[in-house]
Design a protein around this motif. Structure first.
Motif, PDB file in Angstrom:
ATOM      1  N   GLU A   1       9.945   7.046 -11.814  1.00 63.90           N
ATOM      2  CA  GLU A   1      10.586   6.657 -13.075  1.00 63.90           C
ATOM      3  C   GLU A   1      10.098   5.303 -13.585  1.00 63.90           C
ATOM      4  N   ALA A   2      10.052   4.307 -12.717  1.00 61.41           N
ATOM      5  CA  ALA A   2       9.624   2.972 -13.141  1.00 61.41           C
ATOM      6  C   ALA A   2       8.121   2.945 -13.395  1.00 61.41           C
ATOM      7  N   GLU A   3       7.703   2.157 -14.364  1.00 62.02           N
ATOM      8  CA  GLU A   3       6.275   2.066 -14.694  1.00 62.02           C
ATOM      9  C   GLU A   3       5.465   1.563 -13.512  1.00 62.02           C
ATOM     10  N   LEU A   4       6.025   0.603 -12.758  1.00 61.78           N
ATOM     11  CA  LEU A   4       5.314   0.080 -11.592  1.00 61.78           C
ATOM     12  C   LEU A   4       5.100   1.172 -10.551  1.00 61.78           C
ATOM     13  N   THR A   5       6.123   1.997 -10.337  1.00 59.11           N
ATOM     14  CA  THR A   5       6.008   3.089  -9.368  1.00 59.11           C
ATOM     15  C   THR A   5       4.948   4.088  -9.814  1.00 59.11           C
ATOM     16  N   LYS A   6       4.924   4.406 -11.092  1.00 59.89           N
ATOM     17  CA  LYS A   6       3.906   5.320 -11.621  1.00 59.89           C
ATOM     18  C   LYS A   6       2.502   4.763 -11.383  1.00 59.89           C
ATOM     19  N   GLN A   7       2.371   3.459 -11.511  1.00 58.40           N
ATOM     20  CA  GLN A   7       1.079   2.818 -11.279  1.00 58.40           C
ATOM     21  C   GLN A   7       0.672   2.924  -9.817  1.00 58.40           C
ATOM     22  N   PHE A   8       1.615   2.641  -8.914  1.00 56.06           N
ATOM     23  CA  PHE A   8       1.332   2.754  -7.480  1.00 56.06           C
ATOM     24  C   PHE A   8       0.904   4.174  -7.123  1.00 56.06           C
ATOM     25  N   ILE A   9       1.660   5.157  -7.594  1.00 59.21           N
ATOM     26  CA  ILE A   9       1.384   6.553  -7.249  1.00 59.21           C
ATOM     27  C   ILE A   9       0.092   7.023  -7.898  1.00 59.21           C
ATOM     28  N   GLY A  10      -0.166   6.579  -9.122  1.00 56.59           N
ATOM     29  CA  GLY A  10      -1.410   6.937  -9.793  1.00 56.59           C
ATOM     30  C   GLY A  10      -2.629   6.466  -9.034  1.00 56.59           C
ATOM     31  N   ASP A  11      -2.506   5.328  -8.346  1.00 58.10           N
ATOM     32  CA  ASP A  11      -3.630   4.815  -7.554  1.00 58.10           C
ATOM     33  C   ASP A  11      -3.968   5.740  -6.388  1.00 58.10           C
ATOM     34  N   ILE A  12      -2.964   6.472  -5.893  1.00 54.42           N
ATOM     35  CA  ILE A  12      -3.204   7.396  -4.778  1.00 54.42           C
ATOM     36  C   ILE A  12      -3.668   8.757  -5.276  1.00 54.42           C
TER      37      ILE A  12
ATOM     38  N   GLN B   1      -4.836   9.593  -8.260  1.00 55.82           N
ATOM     39  CA  GLN B   1      -6.090   9.449  -9.001  1.00 55.82           C
ATOM     40  C   GLN B   1      -6.438  10.704  -9.797  1.00 55.82           C
ATOM     41  N   LEU B   2      -5.572  11.029 -10.749  1.00 58.07           N
ATOM     42  CA  LEU B   2      -5.783  12.228 -11.565  1.00 58.07           C
ATOM     43  C   LEU B   2      -6.154  11.893 -13.009  1.00 58.07           C
ATOM     44  N   ASP B   3      -6.734  10.722 -13.211  1.00 58.52           N
ATOM     45  CA  ASP B   3      -7.203  10.379 -14.545  1.00 58.52           C
ATOM     46  C   ASP B   3      -8.425  11.222 -14.894  1.00 58.52           C
ATOM     47  N   ILE B   4      -8.407  11.780 -16.085  1.00 59.06           N
ATOM     48  CA  ILE B   4      -9.527  12.600 -16.540  1.00 59.06           C
ATOM     49  C   ILE B   4     -10.397  11.759 -17.465  1.00 59.06           C
ATOM     50  N   PRO B   5     -11.701  11.740 -17.260  1.00 60.90           N
ATOM     51  CA  PRO B   5     -12.582  10.962 -18.143  1.00 60.90           C
ATOM     52  C   PRO B   5     -12.407  11.365 -19.603  1.00 60.90           C
ATOM     53  N   GLU B   6     -12.367  10.368 -20.473  1.00 56.44           N
ATOM     54  CA  GLU B   6     -12.201  10.625 -21.909  1.00 56.44           C
ATOM     55  C   GLU B   6     -13.278  11.558 -22.441  1.00 56.44           C
ATOM     56  N   LYS B   7     -14.484  11.408 -21.940  1.00 60.84           N
ATOM     57  CA  LYS B   7     -15.599  12.257 -22.391  1.00 60.84           C
ATOM     58  C   LYS B   7     -15.302  13.728 -22.118  1.00 60.84           C
ATOM     59  N   LEU B   8     -14.733  14.002 -20.946  1.00 65.42           N
ATOM     60  CA  LEU B   8     -14.406  15.383 -20.594  1.00 65.42           C
ATOM     61  C   LEU B   8     -13.306  15.932 -21.502  1.00 65.42           C
ATOM     62  N   ILE B   9     -12.308  15.101 -21.800  1.00 64.36           N
ATOM     63  CA  ILE B   9     -11.223  15.535 -22.685  1.00 64.36           C
ATOM     64  C   ILE B   9     -11.764  15.874 -24.076  1.00 64.36           C
ATOM     65  N   ARG B  10     -12.665  15.019 -24.577  1.00 70.08           N
ATOM     66  CA  ARG B  10     -13.231  15.265 -25.910  1.00 70.08           C
ATOM     67  C   ARG B  10     -14.024  16.563 -25.966  1.00 70.08           C
TER      68      ARG B  10
ATOM     69  N   GLY C   1       1.696  19.422  -5.084  1.00 66.36           N
ATOM     70  CA  GLY C   1       0.444  19.733  -5.752  1.00 66.36           C
ATOM     71  C   GLY C   1       0.440  19.301  -7.204  1.00 66.36           C
ATOM     72  N   ILE C   2      -0.648  18.705  -7.658  1.00 67.69           N
ATOM     73  CA  ILE C   2      -0.806  18.310  -9.054  1.00 67.69           C
ATOM     74  C   ILE C   2      -2.167  18.812  -9.530  1.00 67.69           C
TER      75      ILE C   2
ATOM     76  N   GLU D   1       0.831  -1.196   0.000  1.00 71.16           N
ATOM     77  CA  GLU D   1       0.000   0.000   0.000  1.00 71.16           C
ATOM     78  C   GLU D   1       0.875   1.259   0.000  1.00 71.16           C
ATOM     79  N   MET D   2       0.824   1.996  -1.096  1.00 68.29           N
ATOM     80  CA  MET D   2       1.630   3.212  -1.217  1.00 68.29           C
ATOM     81  C   MET D   2       1.202   4.263  -0.188  1.00 68.29           C
ATOM     82  N   GLU D   3      -0.047   4.239   0.216  1.00 67.58           N
ATOM     83  CA  GLU D   3      -0.558   5.188   1.207  1.00 67.58           C
ATOM     84  C   GLU D   3       0.187   5.034   2.530  1.00 67.58           C
ATOM     85  N   VAL D   4       0.528   3.803   2.872  1.00 65.87           N
ATOM     86  CA  VAL D   4       1.269   3.524   4.111  1.00 65.87           C
ATOM     87  C   VAL D   4       2.651   4.154   4.050  1.00 65.87           C
TER      88      VAL D   4
END
Length: 337
Positions: A233-244, A246-255, A303-304, A200-203
């Motif tokens: 840098e590592a793809e796995l690390t990016k995945q862990f951090i992305g889970d915390i 959570q800055l994915d923007i819905p495709e509909k909003l981007i369009r 901040g992101i 758990e990256m939150e820990v």
């Protein structure tokens, strides 16, 4: 200090040889809280068990406070282990003994002087906030309280190092926070070196000073928690951090966006500056916040933000250049032109 030098751990199975830990080297400084993160099967628990030789490394060395554990006799190793406490995911309390008896049992196993065991057990219960549970049985405790007993037991013999193997994964989020706060308090008061294994990256974000990310038995990234969160840098690390984050923007909003979408990152004091406001005043563009978050890592802000910038192409380009100059990290997600 803990020095792990080129440690490899191989297991023999019916299907052949399996590598659990693959040529890992790490240095963990005295008094720091070090997190090792990875998914199930990454090798992190095997590495932790190698640190106190519950698992004997196939090759490499484990040096704690200048002593190479792999070169000790069985008797010397037993003595060295008395200075290495360990906390497990499962509490392993003796159900037929009271809480204080569980701790006294650990003190007895560590050859703690008999006349001082009760006093020491009471001190430990006070330290972990369970003085009022002295004479109750494990079945009467919550999961968090049982883990506090586990921590008290691990501290019984005044260890220099505390190894935590998924110590909070069986607990709910609120209880996890209280256990992590306790570990941090113990670290600061006793100067203990804590190594914490988790998926758990939150820990890690909550209490660790530095961290390593493991995958397939190897270390794929290592550094300060803040730096890794700010620039994985590592793809796995990016995945862990992305889970915390959570800055994915819905495709509909981007369009539906008509402008250029920019992702901004603000480190440290930059997070408190009026960068976007200044940009909007200086350039002939409009701004629309799509997403944003500020995380505090070791009390330092990160901040992101995701921003849509609308205007003439030339002015938008100037605005993005300004944001890059001020933040050092402005990424164009989609170009509106």
């Amino acid at each position: 200090m803990i020095k792990i030098n080129n440690v490899t751990k191989k297991y023999k199975t019916k299907k052949g040889e399996v590598i659990g830990v693959d040529d890992v080297s790490l240095t963990i400084e005295k008094g720091e809280i070090f997190g090792i993160v990875g998914y199930s099967g990454a090798g992190k628990s095997s590495l932790l068990r190698c640190m106190n030789l519950l698992e004997m490394p196939t090759s490499g060395s484990i040096i704690i406070n200048g002593t190479d554990l792999t070169k000790l006799s069985a008797k010397e190793l037993r003595k060295a282990r008395q200075k290495i406490g360990m906390i497990f995911q499962h509490f392993y309390l003796v159900s037929s003994k009271t809480i204080i008896e569980n701790i006294i049992f650990a003190l007895k196993a560590a050859d703690f002087p008999k006349a001082e065991r009760v006093k020491r057990a009471e001190e430990l219960l006070q330290m972990v906030g369970l003085a009022d549970k002295r004479d109750v049985y494990p079945a009467q405790l919550s999961g968090g309280q049982k883990q506090r007993v586990g921590i008290a037991r691990a501290l019984a013999n005044n260890p220099d190092v505390l190894l935590c193997d998924e110590a909070t994964s069986a607990l709910d989020p609120s209880t996890t926070k209280s256990i992590l706060a306790l570990l941090k308090d113990i670290n600061q008061k006793l100067g203990l070196t804590i190594v914490l294994i988790t998926h758990e990256m939150e820990v890690v974000k909550e209490i660790c000073d530095r961290m390593a990310v493991m995958q397939d038995g190897k270390i794929v990234e290592e550094g300060s928690v803040y730096d890794i969160f700010a620039a994985p840098e590592a793809e796995l690390t990016k995945q862990f951090i992305g889970d915390i984050l959570q800055l994915d923007i819905p495709e509909k909003l981007i369009r539906e966006c008509q402008g250029t979408i920019v992702k901004l990152q603000f480190k440290g004091s930059k997070a408190g500056e009026t960068v976007v406001s200044d940009m909007l005043q200086l350039h002939q563009v409009k701004g629309n916040f799509l997403h944003g978050k500020i995380e505090y890592i070791q009390e330092e802000p990160l901040g992101i933000f995701v921003l849509e910038i609308i205007g003439e192409k030339n002015e938008v380009a100037k605005a993005i250049t300004y944001l890059q100059d001020r933040t050092g990290n402005a990424e164009v997600v989609t170009d509106g032109y």
